[in-house]
Motif scaffolding. Structure first.
Motif: not given
Length: 344
Positions: A70-90
Motif C-alpha cells: 500500500e504505497p500511497v500512504g508513505p508517498e503522502t507522508l513524504r510530501h507532508l514532511v517536506i512541505a511542513l519543514a520547508s514552508e514554516p511560514e505557510r
C-alpha cells in the motif's frame, strides 16, 4: 490547505533509498522540526525514519506503510514532511497548534519486495503478478508494540511523544469500488462533519463510496456507505477464537490504533483506505445481488493464470485511481480530522 501540497504535475512513487536523504536534509535545516532521525533499522537493515514537526500542545501521530503493498500512504507522508519543514511560514498556524509525529514508512523491507510492480505503476497486471503482503504474525499493523523490530522502533517514538489527540494510519486497497474510511468506534457519533467532508472529497475525485458491510467481522462495524470502524487486535483474536483457531488468534497483537490509545487520552483514530485500482462496472439492479467488488474479489481468488486475471480486469472495467487524487484525499482527511479536534 494540506491537499495543495501535492503538485499538479506528474507525481510517482519514490523509494525510501531515493527520498531518505532529501527528507533528513530538509528537516535538519528547518526551525520547526524538533526531531529528524533514524529510529532504528528494519529486519533487513533499512533505516526507519521518524520526524517531530511543530510546537503546538496538541499532539498528532501519522504513520504509513504498515501493509507493504500500500504505497500511497508513505508517498503522502513524504510530501507532508517536506512541505511542513520547508514552508514554516505557510503552515505557521497549524504548527503553532499541533505537533506532528510522523513515520513516513514503517516497513521499507516490504516496499522493496513490492518494487517490481511499483516500478510498473499503473499496470494492474504487474500488481497482480508481483504484489507482496505479509501474513498475520508478520503484519506490521497488528504487531505493536514489539512484534517486529520495526514496531519497536516506531513505538519508541510514540511513547516518547504521546499521548496523542489523533492518530492516522494511512492504508489502501488493491481493488475497490470507491473511497473508504475507518473511524474509531468511540468517535463515530462525533465525526458527522468529517464524514460529510469525506463524501464531498469522493465526489470531487470522481469516486463512489466503498459500501461493504462485513457485519462486524474482525471488528469492522458498519457506519454507513464508505465508513466502517477501525479494527482492533482484541476483535481479531476473538474472531479467530470463535472459529477454534487459537494459533491464528495468537498472531494478532495490538494495532497501531490500539497502541496509541493505550498511551492515554481519547485519540481520534482514522484509517484511510485509498484504492489503487477502481472497479468500473456498475452494481446490478437486484437488491440481493453481490456487488461488483465482492464478485470481482471472489472470482479473482479462483482465477488461474494471467489470462483469466486479464479477462477479469477487462470484464470489471478496472482502471487505476490517479495517484495525485489519492494523496490529496489522504491529506484532506488528515486536515478534516484536525478540524474535528478543534471543534470538539
Amino acid at each position: 490547505m494540506l491537499d495543495q501540497i501535492i503538485p499538479d504535475g506528474a507525481v510517482r512513487f519514490r523509494t525510501q533509498d531515493e527520498v531518505e536523504q532529501l527528507l533528513l536534509d530538509t528537516c535538519r535545516g528547518s526551525v520547526v522540526v524538533q526531531k529528524a532521525e533514524i529510529l532504528g533499522r528494519s529486519g533487513e537493515g533499512r533505516n526507519l525514519l521518524g520526524f517531530v514537526i511543530g510546537g503546538g500542545g496538541r499532539r498528532i501521530s501519522l504513520i504509513a506503510g504498515n501493509h507493504s503493498d500500500e504505497p500511497v500512504g508513505p508517498e503522502t507522508l513524504r510530501h507532508l514532511v517536506i512541505a511542513l519543514a520547508s514552508e514554516p511560514e505557510r503552515y505557521g498556524a497549524l504548527l503553532e497548534t499541533f505537533t506532528f509525529s510522523i513515520v513516513p514508512h514503517s516497513n521499507p523491507d516490504g516496499e522493496s519486495r513490492n518494487g517490481r510492480w511499483i516500478e510498473q505503476w499503473p499496470d494492474p497486471e504487474a500488481y497482480l503478478e508481483h504484489a507482496f503482503r505479509e501474513l498475520p504474525g508478520r503484519d506490521v499493523e497488528f504487531a505493536f508494540p514489539d512484534g517486529r523490530v520495526e514496531n519497536r522502533a516506531v513505538s519508541s517514538l510514540l511513547v516518547e511523544q504521546g499521548p496523542f489527540e489523533m492518530h492516522c494510519s494511512l492504508h489502501g486497497m488493491g481493488f475497490s469500488d470507491g473511497a473508504f474510511l475507518l473511524i474509531d468506534r468511540r468517535w463515530g457519533f462525533r465525526t458527522e462533519d468529517l464524514q460529510q467532508r469525506f463524501r464531498e472529497l469522493a465526489v470531487a475525485a470522481g469516486l463512489g463510496l466503498h459500501d461493504h458491510n462485513r457485519q462486524g467481522e474482525k471488528g469492522f462495524f458498519y457506519l454507513g456507505p464508505g465508513f466502517n470502524t477501525t479494527p482492533e487486535g482484541e476483535a481479531m483474536r476473538t474472531f479467530f477464537l470463535s472459529r477454534g483457531d487459537e494459533e491464528m488468534a495468537s498472531r494478532f497483537r495490538q494495532s497501531s490504533m490500539d497502541y496509541v490509545r493505550s498511551l492515554g487520552g481519547d485519540p481520534l483514530c482514522l484509517v484511510t483506505e485509498m484504492p489503487l485500482f477502481l472497479i468500473g462496472r456498475e452494481p446490478p439492479p437486484e437488491q440481493d445481488a453481490s456487488s461488483p467488488y465482492v464478485d470481482f474479489r471472489d472470482r479473482l481468488k479462483n482465477a488461474v493464470g494471467a489470462g483469466e486475471q486479464r479477462q477479469l480486469l477487462d470484464e470489471f472495467e478496472v482502471r487505476p485511481f490517479d495517484l495525485r487524487e489519492a494523496m490529496r484525499m489522504q491529506l484532506s482527511v488528515i486536515e478534516a480530522g484536525l478540524e474535528t479536534l478543534l471543534k470538539s
